[in-house]
Design a protein around this motif. Structure first.
Motif, mmCIF file in Angstrom:
data_model
loop_
_atom_site.group_PDB
_atom_site.id
_atom_site.type_symbol
_atom_site.label_atom_id
_atom_site.label_comp_id
_atom_site.label_asym_id
_atom_site.label_seq_id
_atom_site.Cartn_x
_atom_site.Cartn_y
_atom_site.Cartn_z
ATOM 1 N N UNK A 52 0.743 -1.192 0.174
ATOM 2 C CA UNK A 52 -0.157 -0.079 0.017
ATOM 3 C C UNK A 52 0.829 1.224 0.051
ATOM 4 N N UNK A 53 1.756 1.215 0.821
ATOM 5 C CA UNK A 53 2.756 2.425 0.896
ATOM 6 C C UNK A 53 3.553 2.576 -0.573
ATOM 7 N N UNK A 54 3.975 1.417 -1.148
ATOM 8 C CA UNK A 54 4.646 1.618 -2.286
ATOM 9 C C UNK A 54 3.612 2.307 -3.404
ATOM 10 N N UNK A 55 2.488 1.784 -3.409
ATOM 11 C CA UNK A 55 1.500 2.159 -4.394
ATOM 12 C C UNK A 55 1.125 3.565 -4.172
ATOM 13 N N UNK A 56 0.958 4.069 -3.084
ATOM 14 C CA UNK A 56 0.562 5.584 -2.812
ATOM 15 C C UNK A 56 1.868 6.257 -2.978
ATOM 16 N N UNK A 57 3.304 5.896 -2.773
ATOM 17 C CA UNK A 57 4.246 6.884 -3.117
ATOM 18 C C UNK A 57 4.541 6.864 -4.727
ATOM 19 N N UNK A 58 4.183 5.941 -5.358
ATOM 20 C CA UNK A 58 4.213 5.807 -6.896
ATOM 21 C C UNK A 58 3.110 6.513 -7.490
ATOM 22 N N UNK A 59 1.926 6.547 -6.830
ATOM 23 C CA UNK A 59 0.768 7.438 -7.338
ATOM 24 C C UNK A 59 1.391 8.836 -7.047
ATOM 25 N N UNK A 78 3.477 13.193 -0.343
ATOM 26 C CA UNK A 78 2.912 12.245 0.501
ATOM 27 C C UNK A 78 1.782 12.830 1.487
ATOM 28 N N UNK A 79 2.402 13.916 2.088
ATOM 29 C CA UNK A 79 1.334 14.410 3.199
ATOM 30 C C UNK A 79 0.388 15.095 2.531
ATOM 31 N N UNK A 80 0.342 15.809 1.482
ATOM 32 C CA UNK A 80 -0.902 16.225 0.668
ATOM 33 C C UNK A 80 -1.704 15.064 0.454
ATOM 34 N N UNK A 81 -1.110 13.903 -0.102
ATOM 35 C CA UNK A 81 -1.862 12.770 -0.437
ATOM 36 C C UNK A 81 -2.756 12.481 0.882
ATOM 37 N N UNK A 82 -2.071 12.401 1.895
ATOM 38 C CA UNK A 82 -2.798 11.812 3.246
ATOM 39 C C UNK A 82 -3.976 12.817 3.655
ATOM 40 N N UNK A 104 -7.650 10.736 3.256
ATOM 41 C CA UNK A 104 -7.941 10.139 4.512
ATOM 42 C C UNK A 104 -7.985 11.364 5.567
ATOM 43 N N UNK A 105 -7.659 12.615 5.141
ATOM 44 C CA UNK A 105 -8.005 13.638 6.187
ATOM 45 C C UNK A 105 -6.918 13.660 7.218
ATOM 46 N N UNK A 106 -5.576 13.108 6.842
ATOM 47 C CA UNK A 106 -4.477 12.932 7.797
ATOM 48 C C UNK A 106 -3.297 13.121 7.076
ATOM 49 N N UNK A 107 -2.475 14.336 7.267
ATOM 50 C CA UNK A 107 -1.401 14.548 6.347
ATOM 51 C C UNK A 107 -0.160 13.850 7.003
ATOM 52 N N UNK A 108 -0.387 13.207 8.294
ATOM 53 C CA UNK A 108 0.864 12.234 8.623
ATOM 54 C C UNK A 108 0.630 10.881 8.412
ATOM 55 N N UNK A 164 3.544 8.564 7.139
ATOM 56 C CA UNK A 164 4.445 8.561 7.998
ATOM 57 C C UNK A 164 4.185 7.643 9.098
ATOM 58 N N UNK A 165 2.654 7.473 9.515
ATOM 59 C CA UNK A 165 2.185 6.562 10.502
ATOM 60 C C UNK A 165 2.436 5.254 9.789
#
Length: 83
Positions: free
Chosen positions: A19-26, A34-38, A42-46, A49-50
């Motif tokens: 999941x992390x790899x998919x999000x980073x590639x996206x 990735x903070x903007x994506x979060x 999902x309403x959580x910029x961190x 990182x979590x």
């Protein structure tokens, strides 16, 4: 960090790694942090990182992430447009 604690962290991260790899590639394809994506997905910029810190997420959160990525696809690259 001891070898045992490193192994525990790796073991905890393993289920979330795809999941992390998919999000980073996206994010890379979108030119998005990735903070903007979060924050958007999902309403959580961190959130990422979590996850990278060994956190887990519920299946409903994974569904939110997948829905966000499907509804907001990256723009085609110049190479894709030219083909």
């Amino acid at each position: 960090m001891t070898e045992a604690s490193t192994q525990t962290t790796c073991d905890q991260l393993a289920p979330m790694r795809p999941l992390i790899d998919e999000i980073r590639a996206y994010c890379e394809r979108r030119g998005m942090k990735v903070t903007t994506f979060g924050a958007y997905a999902v309403g959580d910029s961190k959130f990422i990182g979590r996850l990278e810190g060994g956190g887990q997420c519920l299946p409903t959160t994974v569904q939110k992430i997948e829905s966000y990525m499907a509804e907001n696809p990256p723009a085609p690259s110049d190479n894709q447009v030219a083909q």
